[in-house]
Design an enzyme around this catalytic site. Structure first.
Site, mmCIF file in Angstrom:
data_model
loop_
_atom_site.group_PDB
_atom_site.id
_atom_site.type_symbol
_atom_site.label_atom_id
_atom_site.label_comp_id
_atom_site.label_asym_id
_atom_site.label_seq_id
_atom_site.Cartn_x
_atom_site.Cartn_y
_atom_site.Cartn_z
ATOM 1 N N LYS A 192 -5.247 -58.041 103.196
ATOM 2 C CA LYS A 192 -3.990 -58.787 102.974
ATOM 3 C C LYS A 192 -2.799 -57.837 102.949
ATOM 4 O O LYS A 192 -2.889 -56.740 102.412
ATOM 5 C CB LYS A 192 -4.064 -59.520 101.629
ATOM 6 C CG LYS A 192 -2.787 -60.273 101.275
ATOM 7 C CD LYS A 192 -2.858 -60.911 99.893
ATOM 8 C CE LYS A 192 -2.081 -60.145 98.854
ATOM 9 N NZ LYS A 192 -2.018 -60.796 97.540
ATOM 10 N N GLY A 226 -0.246 -68.709 97.409
ATOM 11 C CA GLY A 226 -0.276 -68.299 98.819
ATOM 12 C C GLY A 226 -1.524 -67.488 99.160
ATOM 13 O O GLY A 226 -2.233 -67.799 100.127
HETATM 14 C C1 R5P Z 1 -1.978 -59.494 93.878
HETATM 15 O O1 R5P Z 1 -2.099 -58.275 93.911
HETATM 16 C C2 R5P Z 1 -2.521 -60.334 92.765
HETATM 17 O O2 R5P Z 1 -3.790 -59.903 92.382
HETATM 18 C C3 R5P Z 1 -2.572 -61.806 93.158
HETATM 19 O O3 R5P Z 1 -3.462 -61.976 94.256
HETATM 20 C C4 R5P Z 1 -1.219 -62.304 93.542
HETATM 21 O O4 R5P Z 1 -0.275 -61.929 92.597
HETATM 22 C C5 R5P Z 1 -1.232 -63.803 93.711
HETATM 23 O O5 R5P Z 1 0.046 -64.208 94.058
HETATM 24 P P1 R5P Z 1 0.284 -65.518 94.924
HETATM 25 O O6 R5P Z 1 -0.519 -66.621 94.301
HETATM 26 O O7 R5P Z 1 1.769 -65.743 94.815
HETATM 27 O O8 R5P Z 1 -0.129 -65.217 96.327
#
Ligand code: R5P
Length: 327
Positions: A192, A226
């Site tokens: 990602k 997301g």
């Molecule tokens: C990222 O490093 C975190 O572990 C989460 O995956 C992230 O903060 C999730 O954010 P969102 O739901 O906005 O994609």
């Protein structure tokens, strides 16, 4: 031994009440109000002189308000002569701002730690920090507790077969690996990145085998939703059978709950580190309460006995469950 006093800020009173029941204590009464201009007022309505005080306040949305309330409550406590103040911060807001990615950025997770220390906290207890290194931003005693045994117990009770644990990004690999190791299952990692302009997750590749498997995504936070919805769409495209999600902190900003509802995910399991308002609760959501674990943690911290004993008990139970599962 000093008297144990449990207090709740207003961010997650339900959790504090559950913990109080388990510890067989009542919450120390407080008067927490807002002035017409938005300033916060806190008064502790009973003496806490000489007590060992545990204040439960996650700094979840509204992060600034809940953080400020935490600081002001600690200040009120500090001026009331307790023996020790422990801030129990089940969700630590600003934890994702833990490093400088670009020039002239702040390291807000460190700033928040310094503010908490400056207010007069003697010790902090946190759960599943975004990255364990944030613990090092505190120079006071700190315990960052993982919830792996709680998740493992829940997963084993479902008797799922052909599991692969999924890290939704490279940073989450150690979290997924830690759970996979207990269950003796493989992991896969999602590649990602975030778009420079919109911060939207871009998910294109999976490293590992997911075809025909029960995929369990492990994450610390679901915020906009997301990451998890994009990840589950790609998993499905690559032939995943069922997709489950275990995530500790249900930040769920904006329409995240709706996104989860519409996604490929069969079930999403959160904990109650953050209180979820009714409109954010959807059918495919399950909540595991951290209250029993938190009550034991507080009790151990108060008695000065090792935290490891809480885990030993949980892992013993899991050992028995996994043996039964193999029969
Ligand atoms: C990222 O490093 C975190 O572990 C989460 O995956 C992230 O903060 C999730 O954010 P969102 O739901 O906005 O994609």
């Amino acid at each position: 031994m000093q008297q144990l006093r449990l207090m709740a800020g207003s961010a997650n009173r339900n959790l504090a009440e559950e913990v109080a029941k388990r510890l067989n204590v009542r919450l120390t009464p407080t008067d927490i109000r807002r002035f017409p201009d938005g300033e916060i007022y806190v008064r502790i309505l009973e003496s806490v002189r000489g007590a060992d005080v545990f204040l439960i306040q996650p700094t979840c949305p509204d992060a600034n308000l809940n953080l400020m309330e935490l600081l002001i409550t600690v200040d009120a406590l500090k001026r009331s002569s307790p023996q020790k103040i422990t801030a129990v911060i089940p969700y630590y807001g600003y934890s994702r701002q833990d490093r400088k990615n670009k020039p002239r950025e702040p390291i807000s997770a460190k700033l928040v730690a310094k503010m908490i220390e400056a207010a007069g906290v003697d010790r902090v207890i946190t759960f599943d920090l975004h990255v364990a290194q944030v613990q090092g931003f505190f120079d006071i005693h700190s315990d960052n507790l993982d919830l792996i045994p709680l998740y493992v117990e829940h997963i084993l009770s479902r008797k799922l077969r052909n599991i692969v644990f999924i890290a939704p990004d490279v940073g989450g690999a150690s979290r997924a690996r830690a759970i996979a190791n207990v269950i003796h299952a493989p992991i896969a990692i999602i590649d990602k990145r975030r778009s420079e302009n919109s911060n939207k997750p871009i998910i294109e590749n999976i490293i590992g085998e997911v075809k025909g498997k029960t995929c369990i995504i492990i994450d610390d936070i679901i915020d906009s939703g997301g990451t998890i919805t994009e990840a589950s769409a790609l998993l499905r495209k690559q032939g995943a059978k069922d997709i489950y999600v275990y995530a500790t902190h249900a930040v769920l900003s904006g329409d995240a709950a709706k996104k989860l509802e519409k996604s490929e995910i069969k079930e999403v399991v959160f904990t109650d580190t953050i209180k979820l308002p009714g409109e954010k609760q959807i059918k495919k959501m399950k909540i595991i309460s951290i209250a029993p674990f938190l009550a034991e943690t507080i009790s151990r911290a108060h008695e000065g006995t090792p935290m490891g004993t809480v885990y030993e008990k949980l892992y013993k139970k899991i050992g028995k469950m996994s043996k039964d599962g193999r029969k």
